[in-house]
Design an enzyme around this catalytic site. Structure first.
Site, PDB file in Angstrom:
ATOM      1  N   LYS A 250       0.848  -1.199   0.000  1.00  0.00           N
ATOM      2  CA  LYS A 250       0.000   0.000   0.000  1.00  0.00           C
ATOM      3  C   LYS A 250       0.881   1.245   0.000  1.00  0.00           C
ATOM      4  CE  LYS A 250      -3.813  -1.948   2.767  1.00  0.00           C
ATOM      5  NZ  LYS A 250      -4.880  -1.912   1.755  1.00  0.00           N
TER       6      LYS A 250
ATOM      7  N   ARG B  94      -9.564 -12.158   2.448  1.00  0.00           N
ATOM      8  CA  ARG B  94     -10.355 -13.270   1.926  1.00  0.00           C
ATOM      9  C   ARG B  94      -9.584 -14.587   1.996  1.00  0.00           C
ATOM     10  NH1 ARG B  94     -11.039 -10.086  -3.649  1.00  0.00           N
ATOM     11  NH2 ARG B  94     -10.776  -8.383  -2.153  1.00  0.00           N
TER      12      ARG B  94
HETATM   13  N1  BES Z   1      -7.803  -4.185   4.653  1.00  0.00           N
HETATM   14  C1  BES Z   1      -8.060  -3.824   3.319  1.00  0.00           C
HETATM   15  C2  BES Z   1      -9.420  -3.147   3.121  1.00  0.00           C
HETATM   16  C3  BES Z   1      -9.580  -1.819   3.791  1.00  0.00           C
HETATM   17  C4  BES Z   1      -9.329  -0.666   3.068  1.00  0.00           C
HETATM   18  C5  BES Z   1      -9.997  -1.715   5.095  1.00  0.00           C
HETATM   19  C6  BES Z   1      -9.478   0.570   3.679  1.00  0.00           C
HETATM   20  C7  BES Z   1     -10.159  -0.489   5.710  1.00  0.00           C
HETATM   21  C8  BES Z   1      -9.900   0.656   5.008  1.00  0.00           C
HETATM   22  C9  BES Z   1      -8.019  -5.067   2.425  1.00  0.00           C
HETATM   23  O1  BES Z   1      -7.149  -6.064   2.829  1.00  0.00           O
HETATM   24  C10 BES Z   1      -7.547  -4.598   1.094  1.00  0.00           C
HETATM   25  O2  BES Z   1      -6.428  -4.178   1.004  1.00  0.00           O
HETATM   26  N2  BES Z   1      -8.409  -4.685   0.100  1.00  0.00           N
HETATM   27  C11 BES Z   1      -8.083  -4.272  -1.218  1.00  0.00           C
HETATM   28  C12 BES Z   1      -8.503  -5.379  -2.167  1.00  0.00           C
HETATM   29  C13 BES Z   1      -7.998  -5.184  -3.560  1.00  0.00           C
HETATM   30  C14 BES Z   1      -6.502  -5.391  -3.594  1.00  0.00           C
HETATM   31  C15 BES Z   1      -8.708  -6.179  -4.444  1.00  0.00           C
HETATM   32  C16 BES Z   1      -8.845  -2.986  -1.506  1.00  0.00           C
HETATM   33  O3  BES Z   1     -10.002  -2.874  -1.076  1.00  0.00           O
HETATM   34  O4  BES Z   1      -8.287  -2.093  -2.119  1.00  0.00           O
HETATM   35 MN    MN Z   2      -5.171  -5.736   2.170  1.00  0.00          MN
END
Ligand code: BES
Ligand code: MN
Ligand code: ZN
Length: 487
Positions: free
Chosen positions: A266, A340
């Site tokens: 990230k 997931r």
């Molecule tokens: N933990 C994140 C989702 C999240 C984002 C929670 C912002 C709280 C605040 C999750 O693991 C994630 O990174 N999801 C990605 C999925 C994508 C790579 C398909 C997302 O939502 O961007």
């Molecule tokens: Mn994530």
């Protein structure tokens, strides 16, 4: 955790409650206000009304005015909190108003509260608003400045309802504490210790498995996500087994104690709040601790896969294939879609225990925040009746849960060339695609609901009964849902 104010039920009328501040209500009435019943009782001389009228008070939901009390009243001051439109007065409005009021009164030590009038379940909602609105996370402050409130007398609250409100609020505050704790002091191992400590003061048994047990049992999703981290993963099980019942429910919580994204790293701003990524686990730990105290007549097992998601020389790589508990394989194309992967193991494992229904809670996708904003939870389910039950429970609990679709036209997004599934599809409908991925790990005969709390698990500012930071979302709804199932 800061100490919980003591809640007592007051039998005397509002004007006789001895306290630093007495909280009473007022309604919004066409740009002006109308005093509620208790407010009229303490305004025999009309001074309160004239003061409010001259200050432009309008009774808007959560609008608070604090004034010195007249001599005829035992309280030192009167806090009038707006309840909005009288026709829309329900328990959730009372909870929100009580939360707003208590935030303004944090410097006083004793409060009296006469807000709920005749609203069903009103006293308990008021109590929850008070106990949640006064929460502060002070664990790492040299000068903590906790809320000074010691005792709250709720007029006309029945003792059992106040007791339940205390248990549920304490559980929600526990969940907030867990979310607010930094990732370096709340590792998967520490999360497991905290779950055990909560179980010990409730009627709940706690079992935890580490890397070796997970390897011998084939939890490839949880192991795969954890392999880039210096911290060992944990699979935490919390078991409430009352005996004399054949009914069994399962709760599952995503426990990513820090989500850096892994090698699909990230950026700095998106990583700032990623200690929140165990918000689902916190909700399940909180709910289980309350369930073990309230003792509903149904067995409940909480499952928490806990890990960090870190990049390193040992981290899982885009393109790797993992084998989940139960044998299905996933091609991991984006290591940031890690929730997931660990939930897949937990869902397969939970299905084997033969529950009547499963509810999982996860900070799963940024996409759900695009859809619903940061103050609402998305509900996905393979069973409309279960979705309806969970949403009904959320309404009674005063949380905002919204039914989302699981359209099978999007199944194609998850087809992999090399494994049974891949872990990401297109950006569009990301919350639905994530939920469809989870669905494929649930036995079709078992009703299952997935709560995406990515937005709702953390608040950017104080509002209503919610405090900035971890919110403890879903604790109240899970407890309400489980109790509803027990009857
Ligand atoms: N933990 C994140 C989702 C999240 C984002 C929670 C912002 C709280 C605040 C999750 O693991 C994630 O990174 N999801 C990605 C999925 C994508 C790579 C398909 C997302 O939502 O961007
Ligand atoms: Mn994530
Ligand atoms: Zn995550």
């Amino acid at each position: 955790m800061t100490t919980l104010p003591q809640l007592v039920s007051a039998d005397e009328g509002p004007s006789s409650i001895t306290c630093d501040a007495l909280v009473v209500g007022a309604y919004a009435d066409q740009g002006s206000f109308q005093l509620g019943r208790a407010a009229r009782d303490v305004d025999a001389d009309g001074e309160l009304s004239s003061y409010l009228a001259s200050s432009g008070y309008a009774g808007k939901l959560g609008e608070v005015a604090v004034v010195p009390a007249p001599d005829s009243v035992a309280a030192e001051a009167i806090a009038v909190v707006g309840l909005g439109n009288r026709d829309e007065l329900r328990s959730d409005v009372l909870r929100r108003a009580a939360g707003a009021a208590v935030r303004k009164l944090a410097e006083r030590s004793t409060l009296g509260v006469a807000l709920h009038e005749d609203v069903p379940a009103g006293a308990a909602a008021v109590a929850e608003g008070l106990l949640l609105g006064s929460y502060r996370f002070t664990a790492h402050k040299s000068d903590p400045k906790p809320s000074k409130i010691q005792r709250i007398s709720v007029a006309g609250g029945d003792a059992a309802a106040l007791e339940r409100a205390t248990v549920v609020s304490e559980a929600t505050r526990l969940a907030r504490d867990l979310v607010n704790e930094p990732a370096s002091t709340l590792t998967p191992t520490v999360l497991a210790d905290r779950a055990r400590a909560a179980a010990e003061v409730s009627d709940v048994r706690c079992t935890t498995w580490g890397r070796d047990e997970l390897a011998s049992r084939g939890f490839g999703g949880l192991l795969g996500v954890s392999q880039g981290s210096a911290e060992e993963p944990r699979f935490i099980q919390l078991h409430y087994a009352p005996g004399g019942t054949t009914r069994k429910l399962a709760l599952i919580g995503k426990g990513v104690t820090f989500d850096s994204g892994g090698l699909s790293l990230k950026d700095a701003s998106n990583m700032e709040t990623m200690k929140t990524d165990m918000g689902g686990a916190a909700a399940v730990i909180g709910a289980m601790s309350a369930i073990g105290k309230l003792k509903p007549d149904v067995e409940v097992i909480g499952f928490i896969p806990a890990t960090e998601n870190m990049p390193s020389g040992t981290a899982i790589k885009p393109g790797d294939v993992i084998r989940h508990y139960g044998g299905k394989t996933t091609e991991v194309l984006n290591t940031d879609a890690e929730g997931r992967l660990i939930l897949a193991d937990a869902l397969s494992f939970a299905c084997e225990q033969g529950p009547e229904a499963i509810v999982d809670v996860a900070t799963l996708t940024g996409s759900i925040m695009v859809a619903l904003g940061k103050k609402a939870t998305g509900v996905f389910s393979n069973d409309d009746a279960l979705a309806g039950e969970v949403i009904g429970a959320s309404e009674r609990a005063g949380e905002r849960f919204w039914h989302m679709p699981l359209y099978d036209v999007y199944d194609k997004e998850l087809e992999s060339d090399v494994a049974d599934l891949k872990n990401v599809g297109s950006r569009w409908g990301g919350a639905i695609i994530a939920a469809l991925f989870l669905k494929s790990f649930v036995r079709e005969s078992i009703p299952w609901a997935h709560l995406d709390v990515a937005g709702a698990a953390r608040a950017e500012s104080d509002y209503d009964e919610i405090t900035k930071g971890g919110t403890g979302v879903a604790v109240r709804t899970l407890v309400e849902w489980v109790e509803g199932r027990a009857t």
